[in-house]
Scaffold this active site. Structure first.
Site, PDB file in Angstrom:
ATOM      1  N   LYS A   1     -37.986   3.701  96.393  1.00  0.00           N
ATOM      2  CA  LYS A   1     -38.828   2.727  95.694  1.00  0.00           C
ATOM      3  C   LYS A   1     -38.863   3.111  94.223  1.00  0.00           C
ATOM      4  O   LYS A   1     -38.934   4.311  93.899  1.00  0.00           O
ATOM      5  CB  LYS A   1     -40.237   2.771  96.304  1.00  0.00           C
ATOM      6  CG  LYS A   1     -41.200   1.727  95.744  1.00  0.00           C
ATOM      7  CD  LYS A   1     -42.565   1.815  96.442  1.00  0.00           C
ATOM      8  CE  LYS A   1     -43.487   0.673  96.038  1.00  0.00           C
ATOM      9  NZ  LYS A   1     -44.798   0.711  96.727  1.00  0.00           N
TER      10      LYS A   1
ATOM     11  N   SER B   1     -48.756  -1.009 101.830  1.00  0.00           N
ATOM     12  CA  SER B   1     -47.460  -1.358 101.229  1.00  0.00           C
ATOM     13  C   SER B   1     -46.227  -0.812 101.922  1.00  0.00           C
ATOM     14  O   SER B   1     -45.109  -1.169 101.546  1.00  0.00           O
ATOM     15  CB  SER B   1     -47.426  -0.930  99.772  1.00  0.00           C
ATOM     16  OG  SER B   1     -48.134  -1.868  99.021  1.00  0.00           O
TER      17      SER B   1
ATOM     18  N   SER C   1     -46.205  -3.750  98.803  1.00  0.00           N
ATOM     19  CA  SER C   1     -45.469  -3.759  97.563  1.00  0.00           C
ATOM     20  C   SER C   1     -44.073  -3.137  97.667  1.00  0.00           C
ATOM     21  O   SER C   1     -43.228  -3.374  96.804  1.00  0.00           O
ATOM     22  CB  SER C   1     -46.254  -3.001  96.488  1.00  0.00           C
ATOM     23  OG  SER C   1     -46.397  -1.636  96.861  1.00  0.00           O
TER      24      SER C   1
HETATM   25  N1  GLN Z   1     -51.540  -5.009  99.022  1.00  0.00           N
HETATM   26  C1  GLN Z   1     -52.409  -3.963  98.604  1.00  0.00           C
HETATM   27  C2  GLN Z   1     -52.742  -4.128  97.142  1.00  0.00           C
HETATM   28  O1  GLN Z   1     -52.303  -5.071  96.566  1.00  0.00           O
HETATM   29  C3  GLN Z   1     -51.798  -2.631  98.867  1.00  0.00           C
HETATM   30  C4  GLN Z   1     -50.784  -2.195  97.889  1.00  0.00           C
HETATM   31  C5  GLN Z   1     -50.162  -0.869  98.225  1.00  0.00           C
HETATM   32  O2  GLN Z   1     -50.335  -0.346  99.327  1.00  0.00           O
HETATM   33  N2  GLN Z   1     -49.489  -0.302  97.253  1.00  0.00           N
HETATM   34  O3  GLN Z   1     -53.446  -3.389  96.593  1.00  0.00           O
END
Ligand code: GLN
Length: 471
Positions: free
Chosen positions: A78, A177, A153
């Site tokens: 990532k 994410s 994400s």
């Molecule tokens: N979808 C969640 C957010 O927008 C989690 C994001 C993540 O785990 N990086 O904060």
């Protein structure tokens, strides 16, 4: 079987038996990236030259008897993981030209184990998002249907594994994410216990919630990768001096009879009927394989999202303060809408006069959510729950309605608030052909239990036709 479709385990066996070389395996993945990336947008940077050089080195090392566990295996990272000499953007234009002078601890560990770094994957900018649409480098697309989001994400990392652009990949999970994109793309995603894997050298989102994990094609591969990345790191004070179990070896132990909890709050309002149906089916498979189930209650679940969306932006606003254009990156105007929204929200909830009403209250609720899990794990060994209330949605469907987008995190944020591990595994497809996963949650540092249950499910369903599907 195509080389690029192999699991880490199978690829390692093939390399050892000289059935193919790491250069051939890496080239097979690179070809797939060339073919699909213009459509799927899973990679921000492809490290073709470096990867081929490392693959050649791995092949030579193999000839010299080197037996490192990931020798010659193509892995994608990532773009939040700092890589020495390779641009690291965090999915944001603020860091468009940032080339780190060092490797994150996890990157170093993967390289030391012989991995070939094939590229840096697309993600929501700063890991803020649930769909992969918040990237400043354009949205990632779901390989099963490109009109749909792949989940975020860590969107690119999930897509890269699902579509055989690499053998495995890394991700971060602050509120889901890893687990969400894993379930939307039909791959295995592990969010380890908070602190199990070092966060050093990974662009921080919300420091008390961030967990570092990965995407793989099988549970066995997830166990292997964790045994390499986990452990104490003097550069990250949240990594305990706790011995790292031999996770792959523990998978060979005699299967235990375990009690699985089904949290009733995760099946209430708003859950898509197909998610409910597939989860119920998965539970009946687990019941046949040595497991008992019992309904449990996690009574504070309904406050989890409100609690997460106070604590997380508060920490985001503090972490993003360093990107002021003086020390790192471009000026603050380059931040996207979602980052600005979180900086404003976080600054507000931390400001005097509002701190007690928001941040402090959310911290109290966090304790209650953690206690819900503590109580549950007194009576069950693990918890089985849906990853998300719905399957993947169409690109554009929720992007203008942040509250609607945040709702997709309702089942995942609880594990981050409590610091417990979660393993997302594929369980089938909707009638529309979109993948669905479940998450297996366990007490802190009980990753072995999650792997055991996940593998039992894989074995019990290995002959089902949905297992053979390819995007
Ligand atoms: N979808 C969640 C957010 O927008 C989690 C994001 C993540 O785990 N990086 O904060």
């Amino acid at each position: 079987m195509k080389l690029r479709s192999l699991t880490i385990k199978k690829a390692t066996e093939g390399l050892k038996q000289k059935k193919f070389s790491s250069v051939e395996l890496t080239k097979a993945c690179l070809e797939k990236i060339k073919k699909l990336n213009p459509t799927l947008n899973a990679f921000i940077s492809v490290c073709e030259e470096e990867a081929l050089k490392d693959a050649r080195k791995a092949d030579k090392a193999m000839q010299n008897g080197n037996t490192s566990p990931l020798l010659g295996i193509p892995i994608a990272l990532k773009d939040l993981f700092l890589t020495k000499g390779i641009r690291t953007t965090a999915g944001s234009k603020v860091l468009e030209n940032y080339v780190p002078p060092f490797d994150a601890t996890v990157v170093k560990k993967l390289k030391d184990a012989g991995a070939v770094i094939i590229g840096k994957t697309n993600c929501d900018a700063w890991a803020h998002g649930s769909s992969g649409e918040n990237s400043d480098f354009g949205p990632t697309k779901n390989p099963w249907n490109t009109d749909y989001v792949p989940g975020g994400s860590s969107s690119g990392s999930a897509v890269a594994v699902a579509s055989d652009m690499c053998t495995a990949s890394t991700g971060t999970d602050t509120g889901g994410s890893i687990r969400l994109p894993a379930s939307f793309c039909n791959v295995v995603g592990l969010k380890p216990t908070y602190g199990r894997v070092s966060r050093y050298g990974i662009v921080a989102m919300a420091s008390s919630l961030d967990s570092i994990g990965h995407f793989t094609k099988t549970v066995e591969d997830a166990a292997l990768l964790l045994s390499i990345t986990a452990g104490n790191d003097s550069m990250d004070a949240t990594t305990p001096q706790k011995q790292v179990p031999d996770y792959p070896k523990s998978l060979n132990r005699k299967p235990r009879e375990l009690m699985l909890g089904i949290p009733k709050e995760y099946f209430l309002t708003g859950i898509d009927p197909e998610i409910k149906e597939l989860t119920t089916k998965a539970l009946s498979v687990l019941r046949v394989s040595n497991y008992h189930t019992q309904e449990i209650s996690l009574p504070h679940t309904e406050y989890a999202n409100a609690c997460y969306y106070i604590i997380q932006p508060a920490e985001v606003s503090s972490n993003l303060a360093r990107y002021d254009g003086i020390r790192y990156g471009f000026r603050r105007e380059t931040f996207g809408d979602e980052a600005k929204r979180r900086i404003m929200l976080g600054t507000y909830t931390l400001s005097s006069g509002y701190y007690d009403a928001y941040y402090k209250k959310a911290m109290k609720v966090r304790t209650l959510i953690t206690r819900d899990f503590d109580e549950a794990f007194k009576i069950v060994d693990a918890i089985i729950a849906p990853v998300s209330p719905t399957p993947a949605w169409k690109i554009g469907e929720k992007i203008d309605d942040p509250l609607k987008m945040y709702l997709s995190d309702i089942f995942t944020v609880t594990a981050n608030l409590a610091g417990i591990p979660g393993l997302s595994i594929p369980i089938g497809f909707t009638k529309n052909g979109l993948p669905v996963g479940i998450q297996i949650l366990g007490p802190q540092f009980a990753e072995e239990t999650l792997f055991e249950i996940g593998k039992a499910f894989e074995e019990a369903t290995q002959n089902e036709t949905w297992r053979k599907r390819k995007p």
